[in-house]
Design an enzyme around this catalytic site. Structure first.
Site, PDB file in Angstrom:
ATOM      1  N   ASP A  65      39.185  92.978  29.068  1.00 28.25           N
ATOM      2  CA  ASP A  65      38.671  94.567  29.262  1.00 28.25           C
ATOM      3  C   ASP A  65      37.348  93.085  28.191  1.00 28.25           C
ATOM      4  O   ASP A  65      37.857  92.651  27.224  1.00 28.25           O
ATOM      5  CB  ASP A  65      39.259  94.853  27.267  1.00 28.25           C
ATOM      6  N   TYR A 112      45.973  91.974  16.027  1.00 31.38           N
ATOM      7  CA  TYR A 112      45.629  92.795  17.201  1.00 31.38           C
ATOM      8  C   TYR A 112      44.749  92.921  17.535  1.00 31.38           C
ATOM      9  O   TYR A 112      43.750  92.391  17.086  1.00 31.38           O
ATOM     10  CB  TYR A 112      45.740  94.475  16.329  1.00 31.38           C
ATOM     11  N   LYS A 127      46.123  96.643  23.542  1.00 32.86           N
ATOM     12  CA  LYS A 127      47.409  96.712  22.967  1.00 32.86           C
ATOM     13  C   LYS A 127      48.201  95.891  25.403  1.00 32.86           C
ATOM     14  O   LYS A 127      49.155  96.206  25.758  1.00 32.86           O
ATOM     15  CB  LYS A 127      47.877  97.999  23.128  1.00 32.86           C
TER      16      LYS A 127
END
Ligand code: 13P
Ligand code: 13P
Ligand code: MG
Ligand code: MG
Length: 388
Positions: free
Chosen positions: A15, A232, A235
């Site tokens: 990404d 984080y 995912k």
């Protein structure tokens, strides 16, 4: 080309930024990556390639003769992502460079952020493969379908009636927390296998082999970004390559588990469960509550090292009812709002305010053992912080 020459398929994804939130890759970033791969093809580094996207993940599907973990191929993918990131930054795309955890390439792209699934084999006279790519979920999302494809005779008729598959398959399972792996055989160790892979956030099927001759049948990207970075950052939206037909499950046996939109982790802020919806490329964008989690399947023939195809396998009315069921499950789950089990448990959430809330309230909590009527074992608040 010699008969024994091995062809390598490398599917590497990242990404590197998207339009209007974590929704969809911008075509100009795909073009930038394609230019880098086209140049590498011209130079003979790769034999063929296909660039695509699922949701906000940019996917590079490449064939070559350099084997798995080739530094040259990994560097090529890294450069393609870097060029695409430049464009993402120029366009001011959202979360530009999201998955590139390092500024510099160091010989192997693994551990740097992108997800990698690679396999090499001597091509059969006809070599069909399926490349699966999912957004808003995690590598363990493929555990359930892989089990059904390679171990469940109610899914895969060939396990019973094809003599070439009748001995079954072996599963390489990774413990992504401890960095260990174990090989379990089906059908004789089915229950041990299920005991592990039913916890898909921790135990991830990495590879599947045909037991009879140890031929590679499937491989999954197993990168867990938050475990790499310690915080984080997306995912770990996974990819998977599966070989089909002639001694492996048929194309339709491989797709069949996806007719059940099973629940996976990774929806909205990487912190919710949702149904995995199989879609064609035209619907490979994540809108509703940033989802629901989606999976695309592209079918190719691999011939003399070249990719022939793809065919967009879930772009088919045969999966309409699955998509409808997924919508209904999505509606049902959404009505739970911030409650588990729609929201992930505290130890799995990628995004949490719980430590801050607990810190703010710490002086307002008062003893309540009398109320409970027993003395509980004291748990540290960190255990609930999601950062164990
Ligand atoms: P931001 O915190 O960057 O707005 O992202 C939220 C989100 O969608 C990440 O999952
Ligand atoms: P990605 O992991 O696909 O970037 O999505 C972030 C997210 O959780 C959006 O809600
Ligand atoms: Mg994103
Ligand atoms: Mg994504």
């Amino acid at each position: 080309m010699s008969e024994q020459r091995k062809t390598t398929i490398s599917v590497i994804k990242a990404d590197i930024g998207s339009i209007a939130g974590h929704h969809k890759v911008h075509p100009d970033t795909m073009l930038a990556a394609s230019r880098v791969l086209a140049e590498a093809k011209r130079k003979g580094i790769i034999k063929s390639f296909y660039v695509t996207h699922v949701g906000d993940d940019l996917q590079l599907i490449m064939t070559h003769f350099k084997g798995v973990n080739s530094p040259e191929i990994h560097e090529l993918a890294w450069n393609a992502f870097k060029e695409a990131t430049k464009v993402a930054k120029e366009l001011g795309l959202y979360a530009a460079g999201q998955d590139l955890l390092s500024d510099a390439f160091s010989g192997n792209i693994r551990g740097l952020g992108p997800g990698v699934a690679e396999m090499e084999f001597v091509e059969r006279p006809a070599e069909p493969i399926i490349v699966f790519m999912a957004d808003k979920t995690e590598p363990g999302a493929f555990n359930l379908p892989l089990y059904k494809i390679f171990a469940d005779p109610f899914n895969t008729a060939g396990l019973v009636i094809d003599p070439r598959m009748h001995d079954g398959f072996a599963f390489e399972v990774l413990d992504v927390y401890e960095g260990r792996r174990v090989i379990l055989k089906a059908p004789e160790e089915l229950y041990d296998l299920l005991a592990l892979i039913g916890t898909p956030g921790r135990y991830v099927i990495k590879r599947v082999f045909r037991k009879k001759d140890n031929e590679i049948a499937a491989v999954v990207s197993s990168e867990r970004l938050n475990l790499i970075a310690g915080k984080y950052i997306g995912k770990d939206d996974p990819v998977m390559i599966v070989r089909a037909q002639s001694g492996f499950p048929a194309m339709g046996e491989i797709l069949e588990p996806f007719s059940f939109p099973h629940l996976v982790a990774g929806w909205m802020r990487g912190s919710h469960h949702g149904p995995l919806m199989p879609v064609g490329l035209k619907d490979a964008k994540c809108t509703r509550f940033d989802g629901p989690p989606r999976v695309v399947a592209l079918g190719f023939q691999v011939h003399n090292g070249e990719l022939v195809g793809p065919t967009d396998l879930f772009d088919d009315v045969a999966f309409d009812e699955t998509r409808r069921l997924a919508q209904q499950i999505a509606d049902y789950l959404r009505r739970h709002g911030p409650f588990m089990p729609h929201r992930l448990g505290p130890e799995e959430m990628e995004y949490t305010t719980l430590p801050q809330v607990l810190e703010r309230l710490k002086d307002r909590f008062e003893a309540a053992e009398e109320e409970l009527g027993y003395k509980p074992i004291i748990r540290k608040s960190e255990e609930l912080s999601g950062k164990q």
